[in-house]
Design a protein around this motif. Structure first.
Motif, PDB file in Angstrom:
ATOM      1  N   ILE A  63       0.836  -1.200   0.000  1.00 10.88           N
ATOM      2  CA  ILE A  63       0.000   0.000   0.000  1.00 10.88           C
ATOM      3  C   ILE A  63       0.872   1.252   0.000  1.00 10.88           C
ATOM      4  O   ILE A  63       0.591   2.215  -0.733  1.00 10.88           O
ATOM      5  CB  ILE A  63      -0.967  -0.020   1.208  1.00 10.88           C
ATOM      6  N   CYS A  64       1.954   1.251   0.775  1.00 15.49           N
ATOM      7  CA  CYS A  64       2.853   2.406   0.815  1.00 15.49           C
ATOM      8  C   CYS A  64       3.525   2.633  -0.539  1.00 15.49           C
ATOM      9  O   CYS A  64       3.674   3.778  -0.979  1.00 15.49           O
ATOM     10  CB  CYS A  64       3.908   2.228   1.901  1.00 15.49           C
ATOM     11  N   ILE A  65       3.921   1.556  -1.210  1.00 19.56           N
ATOM     12  CA  ILE A  65       4.555   1.685  -2.525  1.00 19.56           C
ATOM     13  C   ILE A  65       3.565   2.271  -3.530  1.00 19.56           C
ATOM     14  O   ILE A  65       3.897   3.202  -4.274  1.00 19.56           O
ATOM     15  CB  ILE A  65       5.094   0.321  -2.999  1.00 19.56           C
ATOM     16  N   VAL A  66       2.347   1.749  -3.559  1.00 20.78           N
ATOM     17  CA  VAL A  66       1.345   2.251  -4.503  1.00 20.78           C
ATOM     18  C   VAL A  66       1.009   3.708  -4.202  1.00 20.78           C
ATOM     19  O   VAL A  66       0.911   4.538  -5.110  1.00 20.78           O
ATOM     20  CB  VAL A  66       0.074   1.366  -4.477  1.00 20.78           C
ATOM     21  N   PHE A  67       0.855   4.043  -2.933  1.00 21.78           N
ATOM     22  CA  PHE A  67       0.557   5.425  -2.556  1.00 21.78           C
ATOM     23  C   PHE A  67       1.709   6.348  -2.948  1.00 21.78           C
ATOM     24  O   PHE A  67       1.490   7.440  -3.478  1.00 21.78           O
ATOM     25  CB  PHE A  67       0.286   5.521  -1.052  1.00 21.78           C
ATOM     26  N   GLY A  68       2.927   5.917  -2.701  1.00 17.51           N
ATOM     27  CA  GLY A  68       4.096   6.720  -3.057  1.00 17.51           C
ATOM     28  C   GLY A  68       4.185   6.961  -4.555  1.00 17.51           C
ATOM     29  O   GLY A  68       4.463   8.078  -5.000  1.00 17.51           O
ATOM     30  N   LEU A  69       3.962   5.912  -5.341  1.00 19.61           N
ATOM     31  CA  LEU A  69       3.989   6.078  -6.795  1.00 19.61           C
ATOM     32  C   LEU A  69       2.886   7.020  -7.268  1.00 19.61           C
ATOM     33  O   LEU A  69       3.094   7.826  -8.181  1.00 19.61           O
ATOM     34  CB  LEU A  69       3.850   4.719  -7.477  1.00 19.61           C
ATOM     35  N   THR A  70       1.720   6.935  -6.653  1.00 20.61           N
ATOM     36  CA  THR A  70       0.614   7.829  -7.013  1.00 20.61           C
ATOM     37  C   THR A  70       0.962   9.278  -6.692  1.00 20.61           C
ATOM     38  O   THR A  70       0.733  10.171  -7.512  1.00 20.61           O
ATOM     39  CB  THR A  70      -0.668   7.418  -6.262  1.00 20.61           C
ATOM     40  N   VAL A  71       1.539   9.522  -5.546  1.00 20.36           N
ATOM     41  CA  VAL A  71       1.921  10.883  -5.163  1.00 20.36           C
ATOM     42  C   VAL A  71       2.958  11.429  -6.138  1.00 20.36           C
ATOM     43  O   VAL A  71       2.868  12.581  -6.582  1.00 20.36           O
ATOM     44  CB  VAL A  71       2.450  10.915  -3.713  1.00 20.36           C
TER      45      VAL A  71
END
Length: 54
Positions: free
Chosen positions: A28-36
């Motif tokens: 979840i942190c990786i996906v959120f980071g990529l989205t940001v």
């Protein structure tokens, strides 16, 4: 009231559940980071020449 020792099977399950939970949080942190990063770089904006005006 007496406390009984936890069975070995429950200990293994708890360890597996914690590992799975940490893996899900990392994903979840990786996906959120990529989205940001994509949003702040402006990758979601349409090209300026193709914006329709009404």
């Amino acid at each position: 009231m007496s406390f009984h020792k936890e069975h070995e099977l429950h200990t293994r399950r708890k360890g597996r559940n914690i590992g799975l939970g940490l893996t899900l949080v990392a994903l979840i942190c990786i996906v959120f980071g990529l989205t940001v990063v994509k949003v702040t770089r402006g990758d979601f904006e349409p090209p300026r020449g193709q914006v329709e005006g009404n």
